[in-house]
Design an enzyme around this catalytic site. Structure first.
Site, PDB file in Angstrom:
ATOM      1  N   HIS A 110     -27.267 -16.185  64.044  1.00  0.00           N
ATOM      2  CA  HIS A 110     -26.510 -17.433  64.144  1.00  0.00           C
ATOM      3  C   HIS A 110     -26.278 -17.774  65.606  1.00  0.00           C
ATOM      4  O   HIS A 110     -25.392 -17.204  66.262  1.00  0.00           O
ATOM      5  CB  HIS A 110     -25.184 -17.298  63.376  1.00  0.00           C
ATOM      6  CG  HIS A 110     -24.426 -18.577  63.278  1.00  0.00           C
ATOM      7  ND1 HIS A 110     -23.070 -18.663  63.470  1.00  0.00           N
ATOM      8  CD2 HIS A 110     -24.848 -19.850  63.043  1.00  0.00           C
ATOM      9  CE1 HIS A 110     -22.698 -19.922  63.337  1.00  0.00           C
ATOM     10  NE2 HIS A 110     -23.750 -20.654  63.072  1.00  0.00           N
TER      11      HIS A 110
ATOM     12  N   SER B 206     -25.434 -21.715  59.167  1.00  0.00           N
ATOM     13  CA  SER B 206     -24.028 -21.638  59.578  1.00  0.00           C
ATOM     14  C   SER B 206     -23.127 -21.345  58.394  1.00  0.00           C
ATOM     15  O   SER B 206     -22.092 -20.709  58.534  1.00  0.00           O
ATOM     16  CB  SER B 206     -23.559 -22.980  60.143  1.00  0.00           C
ATOM     17  OG  SER B 206     -24.192 -23.271  61.329  1.00  0.00           O
TER      18      SER B 206
ATOM     19  N   GLU C  89     -24.466 -14.352  66.563  1.00  0.00           N
ATOM     20  CA  GLU C  89     -23.955 -13.474  65.513  1.00  0.00           C
ATOM     21  C   GLU C  89     -25.147 -12.916  64.728  1.00  0.00           C
ATOM     22  O   GLU C  89     -25.969 -13.683  64.221  1.00  0.00           O
ATOM     23  CB  GLU C  89     -23.016 -14.247  64.568  1.00  0.00           C
ATOM     24  CG  GLU C  89     -21.717 -14.661  65.246  1.00  0.00           C
ATOM     25  CD  GLU C  89     -20.846 -15.584  64.389  1.00  0.00           C
ATOM     26  OE1 GLU C  89     -19.617 -15.557  64.566  1.00  0.00           O
ATOM     27  OE2 GLU C  89     -21.394 -16.348  63.564  1.00  0.00           O
TER      28      GLU C  89
HETATM   29  N1  LIG Z   1     -26.100 -28.086  64.807  1.00  0.00           N
HETATM   30  C1  LIG Z   1     -25.311 -27.039  65.026  1.00  0.00           C
HETATM   31  O1  LIG Z   1     -24.322 -27.122  65.760  1.00  0.00           O
HETATM   32  C2  LIG Z   1     -25.648 -25.708  64.398  1.00  0.00           C
HETATM   33  C3  LIG Z   1     -25.082 -24.540  64.956  1.00  0.00           C
HETATM   34  C4  LIG Z   1     -25.446 -23.302  64.428  1.00  0.00           C
HETATM   35  C5  LIG Z   1     -26.305 -23.234  63.345  1.00  0.00           C
HETATM   36  N2  LIG Z   1     -26.815 -24.387  62.801  1.00  0.00           N
HETATM   37  C6  LIG Z   1     -27.758 -24.245  61.672  1.00  0.00           C
HETATM   38  O2  LIG Z   1     -29.088 -24.423  62.163  1.00  0.00           O
HETATM   39  C7  LIG Z   1     -29.916 -25.009  61.156  1.00  0.00           C
HETATM   40  C8  LIG Z   1     -30.541 -26.284  61.702  1.00  0.00           C
HETATM   41  O3  LIG Z   1     -29.508 -27.167  62.098  1.00  0.00           O
HETATM   42  P1  LIG Z   1     -29.801 -28.367  63.122  1.00  0.00           P
HETATM   43  O4  LIG Z   1     -28.469 -28.873  63.547  1.00  0.00           O
HETATM   44  O5  LIG Z   1     -30.803 -27.944  64.155  1.00  0.00           O
HETATM   45  O6  LIG Z   1     -30.476 -29.426  62.125  1.00  0.00           O
HETATM   46  P2  LIG Z   1     -31.413 -30.663  62.503  1.00  0.00           P
HETATM   47  O7  LIG Z   1     -31.242 -31.640  61.398  1.00  0.00           O
HETATM   48  O8  LIG Z   1     -31.194 -31.100  63.908  1.00  0.00           O
HETATM   49  O9  LIG Z   1     -32.908 -30.051  62.429  1.00  0.00           O
HETATM   50  C9  LIG Z   1     -33.483 -29.557  61.236  1.00  0.00           C
HETATM   51  C10 LIG Z   1     -34.999 -29.720  61.360  1.00  0.00           C
HETATM   52  O10 LIG Z   1     -35.606 -29.041  60.246  1.00  0.00           O
HETATM   53  C11 LIG Z   1     -36.762 -29.786  59.892  1.00  0.00           C
HETATM   54  N3  LIG Z   1     -37.175 -29.385  58.552  1.00  0.00           N
HETATM   55  C12 LIG Z   1     -36.588 -29.695  57.368  1.00  0.00           C
HETATM   56  N4  LIG Z   1     -37.271 -29.101  56.363  1.00  0.00           N
HETATM   57  C13 LIG Z   1     -38.302 -28.391  56.915  1.00  0.00           C
HETATM   58  C14 LIG Z   1     -39.348 -27.558  56.399  1.00  0.00           C
HETATM   59  N5  LIG Z   1     -39.458 -27.328  55.096  1.00  0.00           N
HETATM   60  N6  LIG Z   1     -40.220 -27.009  57.276  1.00  0.00           N
HETATM   61  C15 LIG Z   1     -40.108 -27.257  58.613  1.00  0.00           C
HETATM   62  N7  LIG Z   1     -39.138 -28.031  59.154  1.00  0.00           N
HETATM   63  C16 LIG Z   1     -38.242 -28.588  58.319  1.00  0.00           C
HETATM   64  C17 LIG Z   1     -36.316 -31.234  60.025  1.00  0.00           C
HETATM   65  O11 LIG Z   1     -37.438 -32.103  60.136  1.00  0.00           O
HETATM   66  C18 LIG Z   1     -35.469 -31.177  61.296  1.00  0.00           C
HETATM   67  O12 LIG Z   1     -36.245 -31.464  62.465  1.00  0.00           O
HETATM   68  C19 LIG Z   1     -29.003 -25.219  59.947  1.00  0.00           C
HETATM   69  O13 LIG Z   1     -29.134 -24.121  59.085  1.00  0.00           O
HETATM   70  C20 LIG Z   1     -27.604 -25.270  60.568  1.00  0.00           C
HETATM   71  O14 LIG Z   1     -26.592 -24.853  59.674  1.00  0.00           O
HETATM   72  C21 LIG Z   1     -26.513 -25.619  63.310  1.00  0.00           C
END
Ligand SMILES: NC(=O)c1ccc[n+]([C@@H]2O[C@H](COP(=O)([O-])OP(=O)(O)OC[C@H]3O[C@@H](n4cnc5c(N)ncnc54)[C@H](O)[C@@H]3O)[C@@H](O)[C@H]2O)c1
Length: 293
Positions: free
Chosen positions: A144, A123, A156
């Site tokens: 995204h 993000s 995106e």
């Molecule tokens: N939450 C939102 O609203 C949102 C929206 C759009 C984009 N994003 C982006 O999506 C991505 C994930 O966000 P999220 O909210 O799902 O986070 P989250 O914390 O819910 O999930 C992240 C997951 O990644 C895993 N992880 C960490 N290191 C790892 C590795 N080396 N190999 C495999 N798995 C690994 C963790 O165990 C966890 O389950 C981020 O880059 C975030 O910026 C989030």
């Protein structure tokens, strides 16, 4: 990718976003390899996907059979190397931390087949920088997705400095094939939606702190006067005040522009554990376990 064989997608990270992305891809007939460093996250993701599908069936959006069909296309994988090597498309959705992403993308460089479409769901980090950690920046881009993925149509497609035109075209085609709407943008802080939305939400908090009106009336004014489905404070509560603060901080850090200065009241709420709906209190109060939009 061929017309006859299903597209194989490796989704790396099975958290909030990874589960939703896996659901969208599997629902569109892709074979999904879902990987997470934490085995419990994989178990939770499968339960989340099933729960989401059941809700969509209850709402009449999906037919009953789609639950089994979609779940049958999601394969929890404990071997990252073979999941990546088998993939036509890799979507990285791990924790928003540059060091975590760096080591994973270096791993991708060693194991992905040449020409595999490599995407990050980041993000707030630079897609160009992340793509540079891997071996093939021309085949890399940002995809995204928006939370909750099953409900929000936009993806995106973020063009990094080295992303090729062919990769952008493949990414657009892939996003359309999984039933989402692709919009291409450049790798600038906040991309499109967060660049416009986060300053608006942050400004609503400044206005509240200035005593313009109450939280309830501020939200009511924007729903009734600007014809928005949700007021800005209620929307920030839904997104999560910690997520909102991190997004506006990232814009401020990247640009140094005072327009993006985080509202002190937003920071105060986050420090107090008032995170919005997920904690039961933000700018509004919520009944326990009340569901998101
Ligand atoms: N939450 C939102 O609203 C949102 C929206 C759009 C984009 N994003 C982006 O999506 C991505 C994930 O966000 P999220 O909210 O799902 O986070 P989250 O914390 O819910 O999930 C992240 C997951 O990644 C895993 N992880 C960490 N290191 C790892 C590795 N080396 N190999 C495999 N798995 C690994 C963790 O165990 C966890 O389950 C981020 O880059 C975030 O910026 C989030």
């Amino acid at each position: 990718m061929t017309a006859s064989a299903p597209t194989v997608v490796a989704v790396l990270g099975a958290g909030t976003m990874g589960a939703g992305i896996a659901q969208a891809c599997a629902g569109a007939g892709c074979e999904v390899q879902l990987v997470d460093a934490d085995p419990e996250a994989l178990t939770r993701a499968l339960a989340t996907i099933e729960d989401s599908l059941q809700r969509l069936v209850r709402k009449g959006v999906l037919d009953e059979g789609s639950i089994e069909r979609t779940l049958g296309n999601v394969h929890p994988a404990d071997d990252l190397a073979s999941a990546v090597a088998a993939a036509d498309v890799v979507i990285e959705a791990v924790t928003e931390d540059l060091d975590v992403k760096r080591s994973l993308w270096q791993y991708l460089a060693a194991h992905a087949r040449p020409g595999t479409l490599l995407a990050s769901n980041t993000s707030s980090l630079s897609v160009t920088e992340i793509a540079g950690f891997g071996g093939d920046p021309e085949s890399s881009c940002g995809l995204h997705f928006f939370n909750p993925v099953p409900l929000l149509p936009l993806v995106e497609v973020v063009r990094g400095e080295h992303t090729s035109d062919a990769t952008v075209a493949r990414a657009v085609e892939f996003v359309a094939r999984i039933g989402k709407t692709p919009i291409v943008c450049h790798d600038t802080p906040g991309f499109i939606v967060n660049r416009l939305l986060m300053p608006y939400l942050n400004d609503a908090v400044h206005a509240l702190a200035e005593g313009v009106t109450s939280a309830a009336d501020l939200d009511a004014a924007m729903t009734l006067g600007a014809n928005l489905p949700l007021g800005p404070l209620a929307l920030a509560d839904l997104i999560g005040l910690d997520v909102t603060l991190a997004a506006i901080e990232a814009l401020h850090r990247e640009t140094g522009d005072p327009r993006f200065r985080p509202a002190p009241l937003l920071r105060r709420y986050v420090r107090a554990g008032k995170l919005g709906r997920k904690s039961g209190e933000g700018f509004h109060r919520y009944a326990p376990r009340e569901e998101g939009a």
